[in-house]
Enzyme design. Structure first.
Site: not given
Ligand code: ADE
Length: 360
Positions: A32-33, A45, A51, A88, A90, A127, A145, A202, A211
């Site tokens: 999705w990126r 999302e 999940t 999945l 829900y 969100y 989140d 870290c 931090c």
């Molecule tokens: N968790 C919720 N949204 C996300 C996203 N866009 N990419 C990776 N992890 C996620």
């Protein structure tokens, strides 16, 4: 602007730069990126709620292959959408996706860009609306989140219970006007891959120097391990209707926390109501009439934090009820096939405790 949630502007800018630089180099490649259109971000999302990323990926790819855009999703039958969702859980998430797609097509506007309009779509809360507006439209909208809450808790060294609004305000203060998409994803990514719940990495963290938990040597103590979520006691009426050798199952009458797509029609019994009355009302709604119902002994069952008291009711029908009223798909299923169709053993217990032929 001067101080923003305890950090001055220069420190905030430095923080943003460090985080964004790290994200550019180290982010995971996730389907999705690539090409983050609002539709693709939305589907991802919704799937990612409750999940894990690795579980979602194959579902996401299949879903996008079959429904590449709002139109194809809106034109599909609900059953097909639910079938691609099977596993999945829900399922109200899938129903809401489908409803929202149809609404958008009816309005002929495509995906809205205004935050308030996105938020008004079925199944979309603050969100998801924030994620769509920032990831797809690059609007400076915050998202919070569980991962991001943990990152903020450590960065700011928060040891006391804090209201939800504190985390949203903090993200609003940090999110840059430009690159808000990458900033939000960087915060998510940091929580998922570096600032993990246990043993945070870290030494690899791009914002270690910012931090507070790390400065205090408290990165393994903050956030404090939460007490287990309180369990909830819930009463459910379960209706098992038989016609010849088959029982009636539905994908539309179940509370969302019950796993699996298919189940017997059931309904939560509100305080003060009797199981028998609830079952009779369900029956009247579905069949348009009352039929004699045999009651099961109480069924005890736990699902996640729900302690369920189930009350099964069994009725025989002379016909397979062409007039059945639906809230989802209904199917008459051979008793021998129930074992593979019904995932929750709540239903299997109901069958065993009722005077109908048993299942494996
Ligand atoms: N968790 C919720 N949204 C996300 C996203 N866009 N990419 C990776 N992890 C996620």
């Amino acid at each position: 602007m001067g101080w923003r949630h305890g950090w001055d502007t220069a420190k905030t800018h430095k923080f943003q730069r460090s985080l964004l630089k790290w994200y550019r180099r180290h982010h995971r490649k996730l389907p999705w990126r690539d090409n983050p259109t609002p539709y693709r971000v939305w589907i991802s999302e919704i799937m990612l709620q409750q999940t894990q990323v690795q579980t979602v990926i194959p579902y996401y790819n299949r879903f996008l292959n079959r429904f590449p855009d709002i139109k194809s999703l809106a034109e599909a039958e609900e059953g097909e959408v639910l079938a691609l969702w099977a596993g999945l859980g829900y399922y109200s998430r899938a129903r809401n996706l489908h409803r929202a797609a149809r609404l958008m097509i009816e309005r002929r506007g495509g995906f809205p860009e205004k935050y308030e309009e996105v938020l008004a779509l079925p199944g979309i809360g603050p969100y998801t609306a924030g994620a769509i507006c920032s990831l797809a439209f690059n609007q400076p909208r915050p998202v919070v989140d569980g991962n991001i809450r943990r990152v903020i808790t450590r960065l700011k060294g928060i040891t006391k219970y804090s209201a939800k609004s504190l985390f949203w305000d903090q993200m609003s203060a940090w999110i840059p006007d430009a690159k808000s998409s990458f900033f939000n994803q960087a915060m998510m990514e940091l929580g998922a891959t570096i600032c993990m719940p246990f043993h945070p990495r870290c030494r690899q963290c791009p914002v270690e120097g910012f931090c507070e938990a790390r400065r205090l040597g408290m990165e393994n103590k903050i956030p404090a391990v939460q007490r287990r979520q309180e369990t909830r006691r819930i009463r459910i009426a379960i209706l098992v209707l038989q016609h010849e050798g088959r029982l009636l199952v539905t994908d539309g009458h179940m509370p969302d926390f019950i796993p699996g797509r298919w189940g017997f029609p059931c309904q939560q019994i509100q305080e003060g109501k009797s199981p028998k009355d609830v079952a009779s009302i369900m029956c009247r709604k579905m069949l348009g009439r009352k039929i004699p119902l045999a009651a099961s002994p109480k069924i005890s069952h736990s699902i996640t934090r729900y302690r369920i008291e189930g009350y099964g009711f069994f009725g025989r029908l002379d016909d397979s009820g062409k007039t059945l009223q639906k809230a989802g798909a209904l199917r008459w299923v051979d008793i021998g096939r129930l074992g593979s169709l019904l995932i929750s053993s709540l239903f299997k217990k109901a069958v065993q405790k009722l005077p109908c032929p048993g299942i494996d």
